[in-house]
Design a protein around this motif. Structure first.
Motif, short mmCIF file in Angstrom:
data_model
loop_
_atom_site.label_atom_id
_atom_site.label_comp_id
_atom_site.label_asym_id
_atom_site.label_seq_id
_atom_site.Cartn_x
_atom_site.Cartn_y
_atom_site.Cartn_z
N GLY A 371 0.82 -1.21 0.00
CA GLY A 371 0.00 0.00 0.00
C GLY A 371 0.85 1.26 0.00
N LEU A 372 1.91 1.27 0.79
CA LEU A 372 2.79 2.45 0.83
C LEU A 372 3.55 2.60 -0.49
N GLN A 373 4.01 1.47 -1.05
CA GLN A 373 4.72 1.56 -2.33
C GLN A 373 3.78 2.11 -3.41
N PHE A 374 2.55 1.66 -3.38
CA PHE A 374 1.55 2.14 -4.33
C PHE A 374 1.31 3.64 -4.14
N ALA A 375 1.15 4.07 -2.89
CA ALA A 375 0.87 5.49 -2.61
C ALA A 375 2.00 6.38 -3.08
N GLU A 378 1.78 6.10 -7.11
CA GLU A 378 0.55 6.48 -7.80
C GLU A 378 -0.18 7.64 -7.13
N GLY A 379 0.24 8.00 -5.89
CA GLY A 379 -0.40 9.10 -5.18
C GLY A 379 -1.52 8.65 -4.27
N ILE A 380 -2.38 7.76 -4.79
CA ILE A 380 -3.54 7.32 -4.03
C ILE A 380 -3.11 6.40 -2.89
#
Lengths: 453, 453
Positions: A371-375, A378-380
């Protein structure tokens, strides 16, 4: 980079019907049974809990059910939702895979749940119901129903699982902002809640217990009905707007999915994304692998038993044939409260038994890291629930990096995590535990299954 | 209803340039002055704080400045943002007015702030800067810069006004999720912070104090620069993507605005929405009334003095000619932390003095009531800042109900309020106070203005 990221549809391209997968399956799902007679329950038995329109949808043999205009008018506030290509995540991973995500966090309540909350509130209001009761885990469903109830002028009363009620005060405040009344569950307001508290005064609650409380309150008042945010056929069907839009958007992008990944708690997000693609797969028009991802602490698909069980803890619901860890099993308080359900949608369980989908389980620390890597790419910031799917996407994308495969991976980020920041805070403070599944408690709970039929 | 609600643009229709309103004004704004010499500050004096590209933009005479491709690539994650027609709110109010709102809450950080955070991080990274420092009020700006810093690989250190730091823990957690370091302000880490704490150990902080701290830290380290979320010309210019998109979208809807309403703290949201329309107005192509709405507890336009003052509390910035309540005036801790600034953008102040815009002030309880009414009609829970604009929209729409005028009203919901739910909780619990402007404190602060020039 300078390449398209978002694939958008106009309001005029919004689906006008929900898709019912049942007529397209090679075999029909087993019916719900009355716990006393063990006979299939008829529509009348459900009438104290649901309006007739939804009961008809629950048992419908029609492949498409038109979405009423007043529901479309509310959907328009945020639908169609965007499909995004996760180019920055791909780049961070160095993968040749192409990762797409359908983002449902743009809805007022911040998740996919309003897709069914809105029609449920609409049909209840149309049949003269005054109040809806429901349960909520993470609070995503409760806030969706609170919003939908505000729109159609219904009262709304929510039993929120104690673990989430305590961890996520902002979810309660959002429900209250929309005008709903919220109780922690188990509560002292119902027989079901009092029974649990008598035995476990410190109970952190479970979706099963909260369902018992909300069902009990609805059954006791003729102007009140009960509303469920997942599990049931009509709920899964309302969510198919996700997959129907995604099909059009992937076509815009010129891609066909090789793998579709979604998180599963009760099954509504996964089904909403996957069922329209399953239709295409069964018709031979595409052939994606369909993979459900569940939490290792509550793995009904991968560690549960496929049998008839109650949908709630107190045994107030009909018997449902599903993958279950036992209706009185209380999962550890993982942060993905929306995936913390002892069972799995009977329809999705049936489809799993037919071999049309597969399932894996993930521990929550891997999911938070994803989730943190995604955020950061990708921002979200995703909700803890879809981080399970994101972790599985990243795993597959890294596999593609090894093999060089240019797989097309599709997932749904079914909600944002802005109201789950305390969970991310705990993770960043090193306080997130990967619970082992307590096998003794599961064996105990399974020993109390209703006698097999 | 069954009528279009959202007006969307494709990525390909995103503005490719920022609009600089200065060349189109009938008179240029007064320059910033060096506090010692009282001479206009040259670009070199700003070099310890900002990269040259931004300093050039700050003083540019070009009407349009191209948006670099790497910035457009990040904008694509959420831009263009939707323009929505508030049909349900109109219906709830029974007004013949047509209310449109540009919704900036779809950005990763949930507000309009990434529109400038992204280019600021980009230009700093391009010039070899390693770390950015900044202040934040409500936390909207801090989370935007934390996101943008993550994207361009910069460290980010944020001084958050103590009142917000305590009221809004989720904002801090969001900044930390993006990898930033966050301190409450006043802090013991800077001379400016220590000076305030020595005099007021319980200080709830202010944007002015937090700016002093962030500026001081940046000035002391050659690899660090400072980043400001509002007030300056280049910041306002980056926000014009909002208005440029809204012009195209209103044209799609077939409407021309009669009134444009925006909230003002430092002025960036209002300017971003309004400047492109001001260009159209100055060119005689439309004639909307442009109305700024500020909090009654911090009313720099309607109760401040137009004079040279410092942008921060400690007096570290150049002197700026602006509407100010005095650089060491500490506003009461209203929930709209983003509007809690003692001054107003010098450029916007100048435009106000030219008579091109008007201003009103609103007490916060009226704003929260408007925010809840908006949420229950439109679904979106607005941040406390844009509820000020929404309150003014509702006021105008009700006036139209009296007169029968079919006015076209445009506003910007510059951010969602999901991380401000504790403020809504306080309001619903009857705990929100409408602070009177403490005139004695204002007179005191104004008595300490730098000698006039």
């Amino acid at each position: 980079m300078d390449q398209q990221v978002k694939y958008l549809l106009q309001e005029s391209e919004m689906p006008r019907s929900w898709y019912n997968v049942i007529p397209d399956l090679p075999a029909p799902p087993p019916p719900p049974l009355h716990p006393g007679t063990r006979e299939p329950v008829g529509p009348d038995a459900l009438a104290p809990l649901f309006p007739m329109a939804l009961i008809e949808q629950e048992v419908s043999a029609e492949r498409y059910i038109p979405i009423p205009e007043p529901v479309l008018d509310v959907y328009r506030l945020w639908r169609p939702t965007p499909l995004l290509r996760a180019r920055r995540l791909e780049q961070a991973l160095g993968t040749p895979a192409r990762i797409y995500y359908k983002y449902e966090g743009t809805s007022p309540a911040g998740s996919h749940k309003p897709n069914t909350a809105v029609p449920q509130a609409y049909y209840n209001a149309a049949e003269g119901v005054k109040k809806l009761t429901t349960e909520t885990g993470a609070g995503q469903w409760g806030s969706a129903l609170a919003f939908a109830s505000a729109v159609f002028g219904l009262e709304c009363e929510v039993w929120q699982v104690r673990a989430s009620y305590d961890q996520k005060p902002y979810r309660r405040l959002l429900m209250e902002a929309y005008g709903a009344k919220v109780h922690p569950s188990p509560s002292g307001l119902t027989n079901s809640g009092r029974a649990v508290l008598a035995e476990h005064p410190d109970s952190t609650g479970s979706l099963g217990i909260a369902i018992s409380e909300a069902v009990e309150m609805a059954a006791g008042d003729p102007a009140t009905r009960y509303s469920l945010g997942s599990v049931l056929n009509h709920v899964l069907m309302h969510q198919t707007v996700i997959g129907e839009e995604a099909i059009k958007q992937l076509a815009q992008a010129g891609d066909t999915p090789d793998l579709i990944v979604g998180c599963t708690g009760g099954g509504s997000n996964f089904s909403g994304l996957v069922f329209p693609f399953l239709r295409e797969k069964l018709a031979g028009r595409m052939n994606p692998v369909l993979r459900a991802v569940e939490p290792a602490a509550c793995p009904s698909f991968t560690r549960g038993v496929y049998t008839y069980d109650f949908g709630d803890t107190a045994g107030l619901t009909p018997l449902l044939k599903m993958h279950t860890l036992g209706h009185d099993f209380v999962p550890d308080p993982i942060h993905a409260g929306g995936l913390r359900y002892h069972g799995m949608s009977p329809l999705l369980s049936h489809i799993y038994e037919l071999g049309l989908i597969e399932a894996v389980a993930k521990p929550q620390s891997e999911c938070f890291a994803a989730g943190l890597q995604f955020a950061r790419a990708e921002g979200i910031l995703p909700a803890p629930e879809p981080t399970h799917a994101i972790a599985a996407c990243i795993e597959e994308a890294l596999r593609c990096k090894e093999t060089g495969e240019e797989k097309v991976i599709l997932t749904a980020v079914c909600g944002h995590g802005l109201l789950d920041l305390s969970a991310y805070g705990s993770y960043q403070a090193g306080q997130v535990v990967d619970f082992e599944l307590p096998m003794e408690a599961v064996r105990d709970a399974l020993s109390r299954l209703p006698a097999s039929v």
